[in-house]
Design a protein around this motif. Structure first.
Motif, short mmCIF file in Angstrom:
data_model
loop_
_atom_site.label_atom_id
_atom_site.label_comp_id
_atom_site.label_asym_id
_atom_site.label_seq_id
_atom_site.Cartn_x
_atom_site.Cartn_y
_atom_site.Cartn_z
N ARG A 33 1.03 -1.40 0.03
CA ARG A 33 -0.06 -0.04 -0.05
C ARG A 33 0.76 1.26 -0.14
O ARG A 33 0.55 2.19 -0.64
N ALA A 41 1.94 2.22 -3.37
CA ALA A 41 0.77 3.03 -4.30
C ALA A 41 0.41 4.22 -3.78
O ALA A 41 -0.36 4.84 -4.40
N ASP A 42 1.05 4.59 -2.51
CA ASP A 42 0.67 5.99 -2.03
C ASP A 42 1.68 7.10 -2.15
O ASP A 42 2.72 6.97 -1.67
N TRP A 68 5.13 -5.85 -7.39
CA TRP A 68 4.97 -5.62 -5.89
C TRP A 68 3.84 -6.09 -5.47
O TRP A 68 3.40 -5.89 -4.26
N ASP A 69 2.85 -6.88 -6.12
CA ASP A 69 1.85 -7.61 -5.38
C ASP A 69 1.74 -8.71 -4.78
O ASP A 69 0.77 -9.23 -4.17
#
Ligand code: ARG
Length: 589
Positions: A105, A108-109, A496-497
């Motif tokens: 997370r 993605a931020d 990255w998942d």
């Protein structure tokens, strides 16, 4: 993104409520969780059981056990089963799986997990604020660099910030320079180096001002003429303002420091007479020997009272003078008018003053006057100590040996250039110039920002430019190392998942990265940029030890992706954090 201690605190609070003892809790009580003092026992800890045991008529360890039982599975996704330690601490160790998910997370931020403030305010921040007709000197580093960092951080957190440069452009010193100009000007010197000549005039006249009553009277007269609109003095003053502004703006540009407004002391001039009349009408000030002063109202303990001083063991009046017996106004008068302007026209909720601690008495008085008038604005003096020369004594303005800020910055960049030429001879000339500028300026800023602002510090070139230790070059180098990994990356781009943390070294750096969201807001609790500086230093050190223990490019699959994710986030946090401190990174060095 909600910081982890807040997530834990919310769960702990719910557990507490489930005990059914709400009636016994102190009013407004909420459970708290803080970073652990000793990370061998956990990442976070709560002393809530110890704080509450008395009110709940139980012993702290028992209460801790009840809380842990009530927490049950509610924190299972976040942490390992909480442990009770010592007199009743509850320790939490964050699970690798949770951290791995959080890393995803964070990637993605764009805010890197840092939440915006829940309570945005309109804040005026007053920093740098040099005086006209004088060069900026080394002492201005502190206010300028701390103020700029606080402004950047407050803005990033979502506050509505107004950066104001409260230039000293109006008082007695200007009269001295005007007098000097009229009697001792060396025109050629002014043409060649205007500010140096203005400074020379000021120093020359200042000495005479103190010894010769005629010169003194003439200087005061020049100030009065300027302030009452005399066209000649006005023209000269405009010239002084212009040359000083050019000099200071060049320095600000170089440092990347910006202001939203620049309302000098002169801006408030017309407000001063009506203000003093108001202070008299309000009963806040009174006439005293022809002057107008604010005295103690006796509401505070003598040692807390800014309008008293101790003399020979007695507390005697130490009034704040707002109008002199000759009718002139003081620095304090202008600051009271400034508060009115900030609270009124600027509709600010708070006003912060980044000013050295020698002015603490001044601000205590001015803030007390404002409080007595029921000011709606929050006032905060963000004080700092002195910069000491390499001999560990303060620079002395009077002896004229204080290094000018422009020269200090040139020197910093030249010294950084020598380091860059030595370490990175292979880089092209233009790039080395750019890197040296960033390292040099970064070193000066970081030497400031890594200190506790209340302490004095020694301006030590070798220390601030060292590649090892808590320095800008060390942090920039750590950033460069993270970028180098991605330049060497060939083959498949990381995904990255599906991140998975297995090694303790990975967990530890992931934990550190997650804590960026806690550190940035904490800077504003007591206006301490060194919290962020020291966090970045620990992150960089943590990264080095992670990188030594965990091969990145030679690993495979999810391990490689996770390690690359840790490198990428370290890189982003270092860059972002340094940017909040006003320091620019370089991609190579
Ligand atoms: N010009 C002042 C000085 O050089 C600092 C001004 C600080 N700000 C203020 N509102 N008083 O000492």
């Amino acid at each position: 993104m909600t910081p982890i201690p807040e997530l834990l605190a919310a769960k702990l609070d719910a557990a507490l409520r489930s005990l059914g003892r709400d009636a016994d809790l102190p009013e407004g009580f909420a459970a708290t969780v803080a970073p652990a003092a000793d990370t061998r026992f956990g990442d976070y800890q709560s002393n809530t059981a110890m704080v509450l045991a008395k009110a709940l008529k139980t012993n702290p360890r028992q209460l801790a056990a009840d809380l842990v039982a009530a927490l049950g599975e509610t924190v299972a996704d976040l942490c390992e089963p909480p442990e009770i330690a010592g007199p009743g601490f509850i320790n939490f160790r964050i699970r690798p799986a949770y951290l791995a998910a959080r890393l995803g997370r964070l990637l993605a931020d764009p805010r890197l997990g840092v939440p915006e403030t829940a309570d945005p305010k309109r804040i005026v921040i007053d920093y740098s604020s040099p005086n006209i007709a004088k060069p900026m000197h080394i002492g201005h580093v502190r206010s300028t660099v701390i103020g700029d960092a606080l402004a950047r951080i407050a803005r990033f957190l979502g506050h509505d910030l107004v950066a104001d440069n409260h230039i000293g452009d109006w008082g007695t010193p200007i009269g001295q320079v005007l007098y000097g100009w009229k009697h001792h000007l060396d025109e050629a010197a002014f043409e060649a180096a205007p500010i140096a000549e203005l400074l020379r005039l000021y120093q020359l006249v200042k000495a005479a001002f103190e010894s010769d009553p005629e010169v003194k009277a003439a200087c005061l007269e020049e100030t009065v003429k300027l302030q009452s609109g005399d066209p000649d003095n006005r023209t000269l003053w405009d010239k002084f303002c212009a040359v000083t502004a050019a000099d200071r703006n060049a320095t600000y540009d170089r440092l990347g420091v910006k202001f939203d407004i620049e309302l000098g002391e002169s801006f408030y001039h017309d407000a001063l007479a009506p203000l003093v009349a108001k202070l008299l009408a309000e009963g806040v000030a009174e006439e005293s020997d022809g002057a107008v002063c604010v005295f103690s109202d006796g509401s505070a303990e003598p040692r807390e009272d800014p309008f008293l001083v101790q003399k020979d063991g007695e507390w005697v009046p130490f009034p704040c003078m707002v109008r002199k017996s000759d009718g002139g106004f003081n620095y304090a008068t202008t600051d009271i008018a400034t508060i009115d302007h900030r609270a009124g026209e600027l509709r600010a909720d708070e006003s912060w003053y980044v000013v050295d601690d020698r002015q603490a008495g001044h601000f205590r008085q001015v803030f007390a006057v404002a409080a007595r008038r029921g000011t709606p604005i929050g006032l905060k003096h963000i004080a700092f100590g002195k910069i000491l020369g390499e001999d560990r004594t303060p620079y002395k303005t009077r002896e004229g040996t204080v290094p000018h800020l422009g020269d200090v910055l040139d020197d910093a960049v030249a010294r950084a250039r020598a380091v860059v030429d030595d370490k990175s001879a292979a880089l092209p000339e233009g790039e080395r110039t750019e890197i040296a500028e960033r390292i040099g300026l970064g070193a000066v800023k970081y030497a400031e920002l890594s200190q506790n602002r209340a302490s004095d510090y020694v301006f030590d070139w070798d220390k601030m430019l060292a590649l090892d230790g808590n320095t800008a070059p060390y942090l920039l180098n750590a950033y460069v190392r993270t970028r180098a990994i991605f330049r060497k990356l060939d083959g498949a781009a990381p995904e990255w998942d599906s991140l998975a943390i297995s090694e303790e070294a990975e967990r530890s750096i992931a934990m550190k990265l997650a804590q960026y969201s806690e550190i940035v807001p904490a800077v504003l609790n007591d206006h301490r940029p060194n919290l962020l500086a020291n966090y970045l230093y620990e992150l960089a050190k943590g990264f080095h030890s992670f990188y030594e223990q965990c091969p990145v490019l030679r690993s495979e699959g999810a391990t490689r992706d996770t390690r690359l994710a840790l490198c990428e986030l370290t890189s982003r946090v270092l860059k972002h954090g340094l940017d909040l401190l006003g320091i620019q990174v370089a991609e190579r060095m």
